[in-house]
Motif scaffolding. Structure first.
Motif, mmCIF file in Angstrom:
data_model
loop_
_atom_site.group_PDB
_atom_site.id
_atom_site.type_symbol
_atom_site.label_atom_id
_atom_site.label_comp_id
_atom_site.label_asym_id
_atom_site.label_seq_id
_atom_site.Cartn_x
_atom_site.Cartn_y
_atom_site.Cartn_z
ATOM 1 N N TRP A 52 21.098 -42.639 68.108
ATOM 2 C CA TRP A 52 22.215 -41.363 68.274
ATOM 3 C C TRP A 52 23.371 -42.045 68.043
ATOM 4 C CZ3 TRP A 52 21.282 -36.469 68.128
ATOM 5 C CH2 TRP A 52 20.126 -36.200 68.589
ATOM 6 N N ALA A 53 23.881 -43.473 68.313
ATOM 7 C CA ALA A 53 25.311 -43.907 68.249
ATOM 8 C C ALA A 53 25.551 -43.674 66.710
ATOM 9 C CB ALA A 53 25.409 -45.204 68.871
ATOM 10 N N MET A 54 24.588 -44.286 65.911
ATOM 11 C CA MET A 54 24.792 -44.299 64.509
ATOM 12 C C MET A 54 24.788 -42.885 63.806
ATOM 13 S SD MET A 54 24.978 -47.326 63.814
ATOM 14 C CE MET A 54 25.311 -47.006 62.154
ATOM 15 N N ALA A 55 24.155 -42.069 64.520
ATOM 16 C CA ALA A 55 24.068 -40.559 63.838
ATOM 17 C C ALA A 55 25.610 -39.979 64.169
ATOM 18 C CB ALA A 55 23.310 -39.677 64.639
ATOM 19 N N GLU A 56 26.112 -40.046 65.367
ATOM 20 C CA GLU A 56 27.375 -39.657 65.781
ATOM 21 C C GLU A 56 28.392 -40.474 65.047
ATOM 22 O OE1 GLU A 56 28.339 -37.227 67.350
ATOM 23 O OE2 GLU A 56 26.946 -36.640 68.906
ATOM 24 N N LEU A 57 28.080 -41.664 64.837
ATOM 25 C CA LEU A 57 29.206 -42.318 64.060
ATOM 26 C C LEU A 57 29.319 -41.976 62.399
ATOM 27 C CD1 LEU A 57 28.551 -46.018 65.092
ATOM 28 C CD2 LEU A 57 30.641 -44.933 65.421
ATOM 29 N N LEU A 58 28.031 -41.847 61.897
ATOM 30 C CA LEU A 58 28.171 -41.122 60.425
ATOM 31 C C LEU A 58 28.671 -39.748 60.427
ATOM 32 C CD1 LEU A 58 24.914 -42.964 59.509
ATOM 33 C CD2 LEU A 58 27.315 -43.371 58.731
ATOM 34 N N SER A 59 28.580 -39.193 61.596
ATOM 35 C CA SER A 59 29.167 -37.673 61.669
ATOM 36 C C SER A 59 30.681 -37.858 62.014
ATOM 37 C CB SER A 59 28.530 -36.959 62.808
ATOM 38 O OG SER A 59 27.430 -36.854 62.643
ATOM 39 N N HIS A 60 31.461 -38.958 62.373
ATOM 40 C CA HIS A 60 32.659 -39.141 62.529
ATOM 41 C C HIS A 60 33.277 -40.281 61.815
ATOM 42 C CE1 HIS A 60 31.336 -36.551 65.900
ATOM 43 N NE2 HIS A 60 32.348 -36.036 65.762
ATOM 44 N N LYS A 61 32.943 -40.298 60.486
ATOM 45 C CA LYS A 61 33.101 -41.666 59.688
ATOM 46 C C LYS A 61 34.649 -41.632 59.629
ATOM 47 C CE LYS A 61 29.891 -42.477 56.277
ATOM 48 N NZ LYS A 61 29.352 -42.401 54.759
ATOM 49 N N ASP A 62 35.596 -40.750 59.515
ATOM 50 C CA ASP A 62 36.899 -41.046 59.053
ATOM 51 C C ASP A 62 37.659 -41.497 60.226
ATOM 52 O OD1 ASP A 62 36.390 -40.754 56.668
ATOM 53 O OD2 ASP A 62 36.799 -38.515 56.579
ATOM 54 N N THR A 63 37.067 -41.075 61.717
ATOM 55 C CA THR A 63 37.658 -41.087 62.771
ATOM 56 C C THR A 63 37.368 -42.508 63.617
ATOM 57 O OG1 THR A 63 36.448 -39.362 63.708
ATOM 58 C CG2 THR A 63 38.822 -38.761 62.968
ATOM 59 N N VAL A 64 36.073 -42.304 64.310
ATOM 60 C CA VAL A 64 35.737 -42.996 65.149
ATOM 61 C C VAL A 64 34.964 -44.281 64.639
ATOM 62 C CG1 VAL A 64 33.830 -43.256 67.236
ATOM 63 C CG2 VAL A 64 34.764 -41.063 66.730
ATOM 64 N N LEU A 65 34.105 -43.970 63.413
ATOM 65 C CA LEU A 65 33.459 -45.459 62.653
ATOM 66 C C LEU A 65 34.625 -46.045 62.059
ATOM 67 C CD1 LEU A 65 31.033 -46.588 61.486
ATOM 68 C CD2 LEU A 65 31.181 -45.209 59.627
ATOM 69 N N GLU A 66 35.842 -45.473 61.529
ATOM 70 C CA GLU A 66 36.765 -46.130 61.033
ATOM 71 C C GLU A 66 37.517 -47.312 62.211
ATOM 72 O OE1 GLU A 66 37.961 -47.585 58.213
ATOM 73 O OE2 GLU A 66 36.223 -46.557 57.221
ATOM 74 N N LYS A 67 37.780 -46.549 63.279
ATOM 75 C CA LYS A 67 38.338 -47.190 64.541
ATOM 76 C C LYS A 67 37.338 -48.413 64.905
ATOM 77 C CE LYS A 67 40.699 -45.776 68.668
ATOM 78 N NZ LYS A 67 41.136 -44.695 69.433
ATOM 79 N N LEU A 68 36.115 -48.012 64.809
ATOM 80 C CA LEU A 68 35.245 -49.207 65.357
ATOM 81 C C LEU A 68 35.252 -50.370 64.641
ATOM 82 C CD1 LEU A 68 33.187 -50.253 67.346
ATOM 83 C CD2 LEU A 68 31.317 -48.835 66.281
#
Ligand code: HEM
Length: 531
Positions: free
Chosen positions: A327-343
């Motif tokens: 679930w964490a990866m699915a949400e990260l890949l759904s929010h690539k430009d924001t959350v994933l980039e920040k992480l």
């Protein structure tokens, strides 16, 4: 039939009218029983449950209220869907609702509920929880098994780096295989699938997990048990259980033999501690083995208790933690430009100047954004969306409603995590809410407050493996994000499916590209002596 006199007709109509009137008044007052949809004869509300029960219960609670009472065949199910009601049943009435209902699957797979998760609240349950607290989930035990997780992560990264750039990779089985390998090493010093008797471990384990998905007719309509076995479920269950039993038996027997033939070579792991705790092998007081050596071979009852505890520990760990990562990866890949980039930025800053790109476990405490991401994923997608079923043997009252003895309780952690009266932008994935300056910074999984965040349950039945689960899931996500770019052709489909837990209906198969960290070497050197 006797003809009715006018007097009798009058009496009859009066009686019917007064019953109807009482029903109306009770409904207006909230009645003594919680409201609910109309139940059908025999099956009650079974036909309404659907394939994603937490969503069905959520919809019903929108219509009938946050306390629902459903009739599932011969069993009553109470569903609560608010943080305050969760507090009422898991804190104030924990002593009543702390039991577990009996289930056909559990009785077979976990050796007549002999592990603590499905046991009633008995002194034996208490002592097993104490064992867990001391030998599985204490900070010392978690620290002692850290090297196993780091080593297994190293091996996994090395394998994933060898993938052809852009290859599709099966995230779910990669995570669950990793979890299983880590836990079999931590628990009994063997790697799933390593030696001959362990070859089928992952496969059998997964088959049992799949069967867990299917509600057993026998649980709700026991009178049909003898005649109906949809999809041959019962037969499959017995077959896979027999295979798993043979594997577990070989593990326990090997250890018992080893400890009697060469006690000093007995590994210091959870299995040895448990056999000592059960008095099946002598204790090691530090200067060698001491205490009474049992003269008799343990009976099948004794080994069954051991198998039940270890199988349950593996089940409690693997599917939940796998779902958390997925679930964490699915949400990260759904929010690539924001959350994933920040992480990614947080990880890069933390790893800057290090000579490896592997994120080791000791660094997790320096990654607050990662922690917020994991909490947010578990808020929106608790793997055990209805917790494990609770059960009261006594009649009681919940929110003023009368609840009969022998009622099963489901706490809708999924609905509570999305309750708009508690959470701002409840359905949005916003990890920032949990950061120090965020609106929900004070809310955590620990302690006896914050019943709005329930992925690990609360109270005496709350998850004893919370810290370990969070560490394993966070470690996996951190390493995946820091070492690889993952691409999905479309935004991931977040449709849910109830498997052994609440999981993605369409598992992720992203394309994987190894990321190069020019300032660091590959994460090999530190663990070079591993296979
Ligand atoms: C992200 C990972 C995990 C999640 C989301 C999770 C969640 C839960 C939940 C919701 C419950 C039921 C609480 C209730 O019924 O009120 C539970 C129980 C339990 N969990 Fe976990 N868990 C995780 C990892 C682990 C790990 C790593 C272990 C092993 C050390 C573990 C061992 C158990 C046990 C033994 C129980 C039964 C407790 C009892 O009934 O007394 N869990 N877990």
């Amino acid at each position: 039939m006797l003809p009715l006199t006018d007097d009798w007709k009058l009496w009859f109509c009066g009686a019917v009218l007064s019953i109807l009137l009482t029903m109306c008044v009770q409904r207006k007052k909230g009645g003594t029983k919680p409201a609910g949809p109309l139940a059908l004869p025999f099956i009650g509300h079974l036909h309404l449950i659907g394939s994603v029960p937490h969503r069905t219960f959520y919809r019903l609670s929108q219509r009938y209220g946050k306390v629902l009472l459903l009739q599932l065949g011969c069993r009553q199910l109470l569903v609560v869907s608010s943080a305050s009601l969760a507090e009422e049943v898991l804190k104030h009435q924990d002593h009543l609702f702390g039991h577990r209902p009996r289930s056909h699957f559990i009785e077979i797979v976990f050796y007549r509920s002999r592990g603590p998760a499905f046991m009633e609240l008995t002194p034996r349950w208490k002592s097993l929880r104490k064992f867990y607290a001391q030998h599985v989930a204490s900070p010392q035990c978690i620290a002692a098994s850290k090297c196993i997780r780091n080593e297994e992560m190293h091996l996994l990264l090395r394998r994933l780096r060898l993938c052809t750039p852009g290859a599709r990779f099966d995230l779910r089985s990669t995570v669950s295989d990793w979890m299983l390998k880590v836990m079999t090493r931590v628990l009994f010093n063997e790697r799933a699938n390593d030696r001959e008797q362990m070859l089928d471990f992952s496969e059998v384990f997964r088959k049992l997990s799949d069967i867990f998905t299917v509600p057993m007719v026998a649980d709700f309509l026991p009178y049909l048990r003898a005649v109906v076995d949809p999809g041959g479920m019962q037969k499959r269950l017995l077959r896979e259980h027999a295979r798993m039993d043979a594997i577990m038996e070989s593990i326990v027997c090997k250890r018992l033999k080893q400890s009697s033939s060469d006690p000093s070579s007995t590994p210091k792991d959870v299995l040895t501690s448990f056999l000592q705790f059960e008095g099946m092998i002598p204790k090691n007081d530090g200067d060698g083995f001491s205490g009474e050596v049992p003269h008799t071979t343990p009976d099948s009852e004794g080994t069954e208790a051991v198998k039940a505890v270890f199988l349950e520990l593996l089940a409690a760990t693997t599917d939940t933690t796998t779902a958390a990562v997925e679930w964490a990866m699915a949400e990260l890949l759904s929010h690539k430009d924001t959350v994933l980039e920040k992480l990614k930025r947080e990880l890069e800053l933390c790893m800057d100047g290090r000579d490896t790109s592997q994120v080791d476990e000791e660094l997790l405490c320096r990654l607050p954004y990662l922690e917020a991401v994991m909490k947010e994923a578990l808020r929106l997608h608790p793997p055990a969306s209805l917790l494990l079923p609770h059960f009261t043997k006594e009649a009681t009252k919940v929110a003023g409603y009368t609840i009969e003895a022998n009622t099963i309780l489901a706490v809708n952690a999924w609905a509570i995590g999305r309750d708009e009266s508690v959470w701002k932008e409840a359905n949005e994935f916003k990890p920032e809410r949990f950061l120090a300056e965020g609106s929900d910074a004070h809310i955590s999984f620990e302690g006896h407050a914050n019943f709005q965040l329930l992925a690990f349950g609360k109270g005496r039945r709350g998850c004893p493996g919370r810290s370990l689960g969070m560490i394993m899931a966070s470690l996996f996500v951190a390493n995946l994000v820091h070492n690889f770019d993952l691409h999905t052709p479309q935004v991931p489909d977040l449709t849910e499916k109830m498997c052994a837990g609440n999981m993605l209906a369409n598992p992720l198969h992203p394309n994987i590209y190894s990321r190069h960290h020019p300032s660091t070497k590959s994460p090999i050197e530190k663990y070079e002596n591993l296979q």
